[in-house]
Design a protein around this motif. Sequence first.
Motif, PDB file in Angstrom:
ATOM      1  N   GLY A 109     -21.119 101.513 -27.158  1.00 34.65           N
ATOM      2  CA  GLY A 109     -19.907 101.495 -27.983  1.00 34.65           C
ATOM      3  C   GLY A 109     -19.834 100.262 -28.864  1.00 34.65           C
ATOM      4  O   GLY A 109     -20.848  99.649 -29.195  1.00 34.65           O
TER       5      GLY A 109
ATOM      6  N   GLY B 245     -17.623 100.849 -21.028  1.00 35.22           N
ATOM      7  CA  GLY B 245     -17.665 101.865 -22.091  1.00 35.22           C
ATOM      8  C   GLY B 245     -16.872 103.098 -21.732  1.00 35.22           C
ATOM      9  O   GLY B 245     -16.077 103.109 -20.789  1.00 35.22           O
TER      10      GLY B 245
ATOM     11  N   THR C  76     -10.333  97.459 -28.652  1.00 37.69           N
ATOM     12  CA  THR C  76     -10.472  98.349 -27.507  1.00 37.69           C
ATOM     13  C   THR C  76     -10.199  99.765 -28.000  1.00 37.69           C
ATOM     14  O   THR C  76      -9.615  99.956 -29.064  1.00 37.69           O
ATOM     15  CB  THR C  76      -9.510  97.961 -26.371  1.00 37.69           C
TER      16      THR C  76
ATOM     17  N   TRP D  10      -5.098  94.624 -22.946  1.00 37.40           N
ATOM     18  CA  TRP D  10      -4.559  95.238 -21.726  1.00 37.40           C
ATOM     19  C   TRP D  10      -3.822  94.232 -20.846  1.00 37.40           C
ATOM     20  O   TRP D  10      -3.701  93.056 -21.202  1.00 37.40           O
ATOM     21  CB  TRP D  10      -5.663  95.983 -20.943  1.00 37.40           C
TER      22      TRP D  10
ATOM     23  N   HIS E  29      -9.122 102.518 -20.838  1.00 34.73           N
ATOM     24  CA  HIS E  29      -7.989 101.604 -20.959  1.00 34.73           C
ATOM     25  C   HIS E  29      -8.114 100.230 -20.361  1.00 34.73           C
ATOM     26  O   HIS E  29      -7.114  99.613 -20.077  1.00 34.73           O
ATOM     27  CB  HIS E  29      -6.736 102.255 -20.346  1.00 34.73           C
ATOM     28  N   ASP E  30      -9.256  99.726 -20.153  1.00 34.84           N
ATOM     29  CA  ASP E  30      -9.293  98.391 -19.572  1.00 34.84           C
ATOM     30  C   ASP E  30     -10.398  97.495 -20.084  1.00 34.84           C
ATOM     31  O   ASP E  30     -10.557  96.400 -19.545  1.00 34.84           O
ATOM     32  CB  ASP E  30      -9.386  98.463 -18.046  1.00 34.84           C
ATOM     33  N   THR E  31     -11.147  97.906 -21.065  1.00 36.15           N
ATOM     34  CA  THR E  31     -12.112  96.996 -21.686  1.00 36.15           C
ATOM     35  C   THR E  31     -11.401  95.680 -21.957  1.00 36.15           C
ATOM     36  O   THR E  31     -10.318  95.666 -22.528  1.00 36.15           O
ATOM     37  CB  THR E  31     -12.556  97.571 -23.048  1.00 36.15           C
TER      38      THR E  31
HETATM   39  C1  SD4 Z   1     -16.218 101.615 -25.952  1.00 38.07           C
HETATM   40  N1  SD4 Z   1     -14.414 100.328 -26.823  1.00 38.07           N
HETATM   41  O1  SD4 Z   1     -17.233 101.542 -25.279  1.00 38.07           O
HETATM   42  C2  SD4 Z   1     -15.051 100.718 -25.594  1.00 38.07           C
HETATM   43  C3  SD4 Z   1     -14.155 101.428 -24.625  1.00 38.07           C
HETATM   44  C4  SD4 Z   1     -12.785 100.840 -24.471  1.00 38.07           C
HETATM   45  O2  SD4 Z   1     -10.729 100.830 -23.495  1.00 38.07           O
HETATM   46  O3  SD4 Z   1     -12.393  99.930 -25.124  1.00 38.07           O
HETATM   47  N2  SD4 Z   1     -11.966 101.330 -23.615  1.00 38.07           N
HETATM   48  O4  SD4 Z   1     -16.093 102.419 -26.880  1.00 38.07           O
END
Ligand code: SD4
Length: 334
Positions: A224, A214, A245, A54, A192-194
């Motif tokens: 996740g 998550g 992500t 991101w 959208h920001d992990t």
């Molecule tokens: C998840 N992968 O908990 C993470 C969410 C994520 O951008 O990446 N959001 O599944």
Amino acid sequence: MKRRIFIQRAALGSVGVSVGAAILACAETKKENTAAIVAKGNGKIALPVVIATWDVKRATEKAWKSLQEGKSALDAIIDGCGVEEANAEGQSVGIGGLPDREGRVTLDACVMNENGDYGAVVCMEHIKHPIAVAKKVMEETPHVLLAAVGAEEFAVSKGFKRENLLTDASRKAWEEWKKTSKYKPIINIENHDTIGMLAVDKNGNISGGCTTSGLAYKMSGRVGDSAIIGAGLFVDNEIGAATATGLGEEVLKTVGSFLIVELMRQGKTPQEACEEAVKRVINKSPNFEDFQVGYIAVNKKGETGAYSIHEGFMTTTYQGGRNEAVHPDFYNKK
Ligand code: SD4
């Protein structure tokens, strides 16, 4: 035709076959020779490098500065990710993260260092910097993963402050969601920001970290990919690193980050490896139109790659003194 605004691979584009050879050579070489290998490679030296999922330029900048101050790649990542974890306006990492469907902000994070050590916390509440707690789990316990209340109590015992992570903005967003939704977790909600962040220091030593709140409005207890090694993150200091992500369930089922590192071990570039891992998800999931998965990767020489199912994914790379956020290439029925 694919959109090619894209990750700064230009300086690295012509390395071709010799990259694979160099990677294999690295794989067979002892750690103490790492710097020499980096120095020999093709004159295309691009270290150090920090790459993150991101548009997180403040985070990559912080990590870059920490590397310049002589900190390890892992400490640089903790510092960099910490910037976004502390940002109450970001609704997917640390404080301000969107809650689960019961209104609880639960965080997942992990780290992996150049020695292959791993530490993680999952489903942890009330602690703003889960990635720093993950490092403590790695360094100060005989375990690799602590969950929920146990993780929180461990964090407090190490001096982390308990605080309310649900900001007014995130509480309001959750209350709105409750009005309009059927109060079910929604598979493709994505925030959208992990942050997944990978860093290679000037000697070619690699570390990675990943931190997230998550999926927004997830079921209580849902974990996740982000903190699960091999899925949301994997580092092999002989080869490279990858992080993910997007919809964690899909990343977990294909063990995406481990797959990317293994593909690089077999000679693929970081870009080719990310593309293959995305294709693996697409091939296994008939409903791939409904969710996003994106990967980033780096190899021992500092070459980077990124790929996602859909348009919209971004990555930030700090390399050669330039800090740049770009849209990587994407699949979307090409
Ligand atoms: C998840 N992968 O908990 C993470 C969410 C994520 O951008 O990446 N959001 O599944």
